[in-house]
Scaffold this motif. Structure first.
Motif, PDB file in Angstrom:
ATOM      1  N   HIS A 161      54.403 -35.184 -35.014  1.00  0.00           N
ATOM      2  CA  HIS A 161      54.859 -34.674 -33.710  1.00  0.00           C
ATOM      3  C   HIS A 161      55.416 -35.785 -32.815  1.00  0.00           C
ATOM      4  O   HIS A 161      56.279 -35.529 -31.985  1.00  0.00           O
ATOM      5  CB  HIS A 161      53.735 -33.907 -33.001  1.00  0.00           C
ATOM      6  N   VAL A 162      54.928 -37.022 -32.974  1.00  0.00           N
ATOM      7  CA  VAL A 162      55.545 -38.141 -32.244  1.00  0.00           C
ATOM      8  C   VAL A 162      57.013 -38.247 -32.655  1.00  0.00           C
ATOM      9  O   VAL A 162      57.905 -38.379 -31.811  1.00  0.00           O
ATOM     10  CB  VAL A 162      54.786 -39.474 -32.515  1.00  0.00           C
ATOM     11  N   GLY A 163      57.254 -38.149 -33.955  1.00  0.00           N
ATOM     12  CA  GLY A 163      58.638 -38.194 -34.447  1.00  0.00           C
ATOM     13  C   GLY A 163      59.482 -37.042 -33.921  1.00  0.00           C
ATOM     14  O   GLY A 163      60.615 -37.233 -33.456  1.00  0.00           O
ATOM     15  N   GLN A 164      58.920 -35.840 -33.967  1.00  0.00           N
ATOM     16  CA  GLN A 164      59.650 -34.652 -33.498  1.00  0.00           C
ATOM     17  C   GLN A 164      59.915 -34.733 -31.986  1.00  0.00           C
ATOM     18  O   GLN A 164      60.987 -34.344 -31.509  1.00  0.00           O
ATOM     19  CB  GLN A 164      58.841 -33.382 -33.784  1.00  0.00           C
ATOM     20  N   CYS A 165      58.929 -35.181 -31.223  1.00  0.00           N
ATOM     21  CA  CYS A 165      59.081 -35.327 -29.771  1.00  0.00           C
ATOM     22  C   CYS A 165      60.200 -36.307 -29.458  1.00  0.00           C
ATOM     23  O   CYS A 165      61.005 -36.088 -28.559  1.00  0.00           O
ATOM     24  CB  CYS A 165      57.779 -35.844 -29.137  1.00  0.00           C
ATOM     25  N   ARG A 166      60.207 -37.410 -30.208  1.00  0.00           N
ATOM     26  CA  ARG A 166      61.234 -38.429 -29.979  1.00  0.00           C
ATOM     27  C   ARG A 166      62.629 -37.842 -30.208  1.00  0.00           C
ATOM     28  O   ARG A 166      63.539 -38.070 -29.407  1.00  0.00           O
ATOM     29  CB  ARG A 166      60.979 -39.607 -30.918  1.00  0.00           C
ATOM     30  N   GLU A 167      62.777 -37.077 -31.274  1.00  0.00           N
ATOM     31  CA  GLU A 167      64.071 -36.441 -31.553  1.00  0.00           C
ATOM     32  C   GLU A 167      64.432 -35.423 -30.465  1.00  0.00           C
ATOM     33  O   GLU A 167      65.608 -35.184 -30.200  1.00  0.00           O
ATOM     34  CB  GLU A 167      64.043 -35.735 -32.910  1.00  0.00           C
ATOM     35  N   VAL A 194      56.934 -45.948 -41.992  1.00  0.00           N
ATOM     36  CA  VAL A 194      57.422 -44.634 -41.576  1.00  0.00           C
ATOM     37  C   VAL A 194      57.984 -43.908 -42.790  1.00  0.00           C
ATOM     38  O   VAL A 194      57.733 -42.726 -43.005  1.00  0.00           O
ATOM     39  CB  VAL A 194      58.504 -44.781 -40.475  1.00  0.00           C
ATOM     40  N   LYS A 195      58.695 -44.674 -43.636  1.00  0.00           N
ATOM     41  CA  LYS A 195      59.313 -44.120 -44.842  1.00  0.00           C
ATOM     42  C   LYS A 195      58.251 -43.627 -45.838  1.00  0.00           C
ATOM     43  O   LYS A 195      58.369 -42.542 -46.401  1.00  0.00           O
ATOM     44  CB  LYS A 195      60.158 -45.217 -45.498  1.00  0.00           C
ATOM     45  N   ALA A 196      57.206 -44.426 -46.052  1.00  0.00           N
ATOM     46  CA  ALA A 196      56.140 -44.065 -46.990  1.00  0.00           C
ATOM     47  C   ALA A 196      55.446 -42.773 -46.545  1.00  0.00           C
ATOM     48  O   ALA A 196      55.193 -41.876 -47.353  1.00  0.00           O
ATOM     49  CB  ALA A 196      55.119 -45.197 -47.097  1.00  0.00           C
ATOM     50  N   PHE A 197      55.174 -42.699 -45.246  1.00  0.00           N
ATOM     51  CA  PHE A 197      54.551 -41.497 -44.684  1.00  0.00           C
ATOM     52  C   PHE A 197      55.445 -40.281 -44.932  1.00  0.00           C
ATOM     53  O   PHE A 197      54.983 -39.228 -45.382  1.00  0.00           O
ATOM     54  CB  PHE A 197      54.307 -41.690 -43.181  1.00  0.00           C
ATOM     55  N   THR A 198      56.742 -40.432 -44.631  1.00  0.00           N
ATOM     56  CA  THR A 198      57.697 -39.326 -44.764  1.00  0.00           C
ATOM     57  C   THR A 198      57.854 -38.898 -46.221  1.00  0.00           C
ATOM     58  O   THR A 198      57.924 -37.703 -46.528  1.00  0.00           O
ATOM     59  CB  THR A 198      59.071 -39.760 -44.201  1.00  0.00           C
ATOM     60  N   GLU A 199      57.858 -39.873 -47.134  1.00  0.00           N
ATOM     61  CA  GLU A 199      58.054 -39.545 -48.544  1.00  0.00           C
ATOM     62  C   GLU A 199      56.859 -38.806 -49.142  1.00  0.00           C
ATOM     63  O   GLU A 199      57.034 -37.843 -49.884  1.00  0.00           O
ATOM     64  CB  GLU A 199      58.332 -40.827 -49.340  1.00  0.00           C
ATOM     65  N   PHE A 200      55.648 -39.275 -48.837  1.00  0.00           N
ATOM     66  CA  PHE A 200      54.452 -38.592 -49.355  1.00  0.00           C
ATOM     67  C   PHE A 200      54.417 -37.165 -48.823  1.00  0.00           C
ATOM     68  O   PHE A 200      54.178 -36.209 -49.567  1.00  0.00           O
ATOM     69  CB  PHE A 200      53.169 -39.334 -48.962  1.00  0.00           C
ATOM     70  N   ARG A 201      54.687 -37.031 -47.521  1.00  0.00           N
ATOM     71  CA  ARG A 201      54.718 -35.735 -46.858  1.00  0.00           C
ATOM     72  C   ARG A 201      55.678 -34.774 -47.571  1.00  0.00           C
ATOM     73  O   ARG A 201      55.330 -33.640 -47.891  1.00  0.00           O
ATOM     74  CB  ARG A 201      55.174 -35.964 -45.409  1.00  0.00           C
ATOM     75  N   GLN A 202      56.882 -35.278 -47.833  1.00  0.00           N
ATOM     76  CA  GLN A 202      57.924 -34.441 -48.420  1.00  0.00           C
ATOM     77  C   GLN A 202      57.608 -34.082 -49.885  1.00  0.00           C
ATOM     78  O   GLN A 202      57.727 -32.933 -50.298  1.00  0.00           O
ATOM     79  CB  GLN A 202      59.241 -35.203 -48.343  1.00  0.00           C
ATOM     80  N   ASP A 233      55.864 -47.268 -31.730  1.00  0.00           N
ATOM     81  CA  ASP A 233      56.481 -48.605 -31.765  1.00  0.00           C
ATOM     82  C   ASP A 233      57.281 -48.796 -33.057  1.00  0.00           C
ATOM     83  O   ASP A 233      58.393 -49.322 -33.042  1.00  0.00           O
ATOM     84  CB  ASP A 233      55.397 -49.699 -31.689  1.00  0.00           C
ATOM     85  N   ARG A 234      56.696 -48.386 -34.186  1.00  0.00           N
ATOM     86  CA  ARG A 234      57.369 -48.527 -35.478  1.00  0.00           C
ATOM     87  C   ARG A 234      58.646 -47.684 -35.527  1.00  0.00           C
ATOM     88  O   ARG A 234      59.678 -48.140 -36.030  1.00  0.00           O
ATOM     89  CB  ARG A 234      56.444 -48.074 -36.623  1.00  0.00           C
ATOM     90  N   THR A 289      58.867 -53.779 -42.364  1.00  0.00           N
ATOM     91  CA  THR A 289      57.550 -53.193 -42.567  1.00  0.00           C
ATOM     92  C   THR A 289      57.417 -51.885 -41.786  1.00  0.00           C
ATOM     93  O   THR A 289      56.952 -50.882 -42.319  1.00  0.00           O
ATOM     94  CB  THR A 289      56.433 -54.173 -42.132  1.00  0.00           C
ATOM     95  N   ALA A 290      57.844 -51.932 -40.527  1.00  0.00           N
ATOM     96  CA  ALA A 290      57.767 -50.730 -39.702  1.00  0.00           C
ATOM     97  C   ALA A 290      58.553 -49.600 -40.352  1.00  0.00           C
ATOM     98  O   ALA A 290      58.059 -48.486 -40.510  1.00  0.00           O
ATOM     99  CB  ALA A 290      58.292 -51.016 -38.302  1.00  0.00           C
ATOM    100  N   GLU A 291      59.798 -49.940 -40.774  1.00  0.00           N
ATOM    101  CA  GLU A 291      60.650 -48.939 -41.416  1.00  0.00           C
ATOM    102  C   GLU A 291      59.978 -48.405 -42.687  1.00  0.00           C
ATOM    103  O   GLU A 291      59.973 -47.214 -42.953  1.00  0.00           O
ATOM    104  CB  GLU A 291      62.000 -49.592 -41.750  1.00  0.00           C
ATOM    105  N   ASP A 292      59.378 -49.335 -43.451  1.00  0.00           N
ATOM    106  CA  ASP A 292      58.741 -48.959 -44.706  1.00  0.00           C
ATOM    107  C   ASP A 292      57.552 -48.017 -44.499  1.00  0.00           C
ATOM    108  O   ASP A 292      57.381 -47.057 -45.250  1.00  0.00           O
ATOM    109  CB  ASP A 292      58.237 -50.224 -45.433  1.00  0.00           C
TER     110      ASP A 292
END
Lengths: 134, 134, 134, 134, 134, 134
Positions: B75-81, B12-20, B116-117, B7-10
């Motif tokens: 930005h949470v994702g970018q910061c983590r990277e 994050v994936k849904a957010f990324t896909e809509f964004r893209q 967390d996700r 679910t967590a992976e999904d």
């Protein structure tokens, strides 16, 4: 010192004095929530996992996108004391500008003006001090 | 992998896909101002006088005080990277909270949930990779 | 209880559970600024020169003009517990609407929807209590 | 009609239905300030010195920089009825983006998505109408 | 009367005069939406289910979290006329501060300064009146 | 020319001069993101699918609901040059007021004051020019 230099020093001073006078007035009231908030605000920018310079830059950019001139002036001063140089200032400004949009521009103008005043107020200081020492 | 992990992976994936998908749709339009803005947005976070990690933290805190969940997640994702660790995240969150007030709390909850996700989606990855390598 | 009643109860419950779970997660981190902020937030609404009802109404209207749905839902719940009646709710809503403008309307819709859900979730309660009492 | 087409139509419909149901609920309350505000809101966009199309574009850009998705969706629909074409939409979007900054981007994505849905929901309409006419 | 007292009175007066002059100018224009909005704004704070004092406090806190100095000054004046005492003012300020964050602090300073001016402008008044009566 | 006319001209001039001086200062820095943003900002308001007048009205209303006095003053000036008449100004103001709420009123006052100053500064201009021509 030129009249322009005096004016810069005066404006920075006037801002600082009003800020200090009203803070004392506010903290003189018997309101524990407000007092605790002011204390928490100070604690927030202390070195921890992130250093003071990074935290002050965070405070600066947050203040710019929320468009609060006094907060911007305060954090410009704190950043400068924490060693932020001019190129770093402008990169922080650029993040605030792109995130917050053209609506940030008038605050950017005043931030740069305040930074210029701080620098022109500060630069004569060593000369003045050596003069005092003379 | 547990259902929770999926679910967590999904999400994050849904957010990324809509964004893209929508970014492609927007950049496919014949509007040069919008295209140039998107390109400028990318340029803003490149290393310069300030490093990528600091700039992404600035973007994160700006997004939190302006209370934009999608910008925060990005930005949470970018910061983590860029190598921001959990203590650093929470100090950045604390600056946003104190500057922006309790109105930031619901966004803080979702930021922590997203972090967390990201972590629970990322953690199985090494195992998967060692499996691939087997 | 009707399916509609269950849904209302469920939504209020889902909101409350996510809120509570993430708050615990956040307070479990070793960040004293955030913990102190949460504690200060609680202290703010305690009775003092102004009573709890007035303070919760202040929190509600502040949340509405800043347009934070979760904060609005939270303060609608708190106001209800503090005895705010429906006419008082709508007068507080009207202040938020006139100060904040039509941009507040979507949040007003969701505030009224949440208040309706709270009431429809609460209505079976007396029956449940008399059952307990039986 | 494809499943995608139905989904688009459904989402527009769900948004419209919640909006309408809650507006009736709100206007059913005995609060004259709120009722007068809703009536004033309607009056604001009537043709005067500026035509309806210009006023709806003003409402759209105001909603985008204030980042209210429901207001954006509403004015996208109104603009479309007033004859705003796709190039005009994107120029209005570009003004909102530059004034409001990158924080507007997630709302821009949803605005474009909503516009796409309106168009894909509308496109089958002529076919449906010719069917009705048959 | 001291020079300081005169200055306080003058600043409150200057604010009030500009406000009044421009309101007349705006209401003198032939724009019914704006006129109706001004009339609705007045109606909003009339006693109803909530009393005037509570409504003015709601207007004050809404103005503080939205960080509008003129609105704050106006509602500080109205609250004072409605009988809000100093402890109540500071509790309302504390709600605004905690909800809106440190970004509210500069406006809090000016709110307290304005309240001080109102009080110092008001205190000589009885003396002045007895002087008039003499 | 009356003293009032001179004052109006002076204030518009002071605003324009600070704006221009600081823009030069900012663009003189070696920061490409900020320079590109300023250039993009100019490009945004060029005639395209929408004409300059409509785009400037969009910029004006966006500035009003975001409550930025300098941005408002700038767009009032640009709108006037693009041929916006007084009735059209007040209809644009009314959209901003209804969308943004009473919090916009102090900015509306200053917008009208600035428009009045522009007009009173402009009116003597033909006389001055014919004097120059003499």
């Amino acid at each position: 010192m030129t009249a322009g230099g005096e004016t810069a020093e005066d404006r920075v001073k006037a801002f600082t004095e009003f800020r200090q006078r009203m803070n004392e007035r506010i903290l003189g009231e018997d309101n524990q929530v407000i007092r605790r908030f002011f204390s928490l605000d100070t604690q927030t920018y202390r070195a921890g996992a992130l250093d003071v310079k990074t935290k002050e830059l965070l405070g600066l950019v947050a203040s710019m996108v929320l468009r609060c001139d006094d907060c911007i002036a305060y954090h410009v001063g704190q950043c400068r004391e924490a060693g932020v140089n001019r190129d770093e200032f402008f990169e922080a400004f650029s993040v605030a500008l792109v995130v917050g949009g053209s609506i940030v521009i008038p605050h950017l103008r005043r931030a740069v003006d305040f930074l210029d005043r701080l620098e022109s107020a500060a630069e004569p200081a060593p000369a003045a001090h050596s003069h005092d020492a003379a």
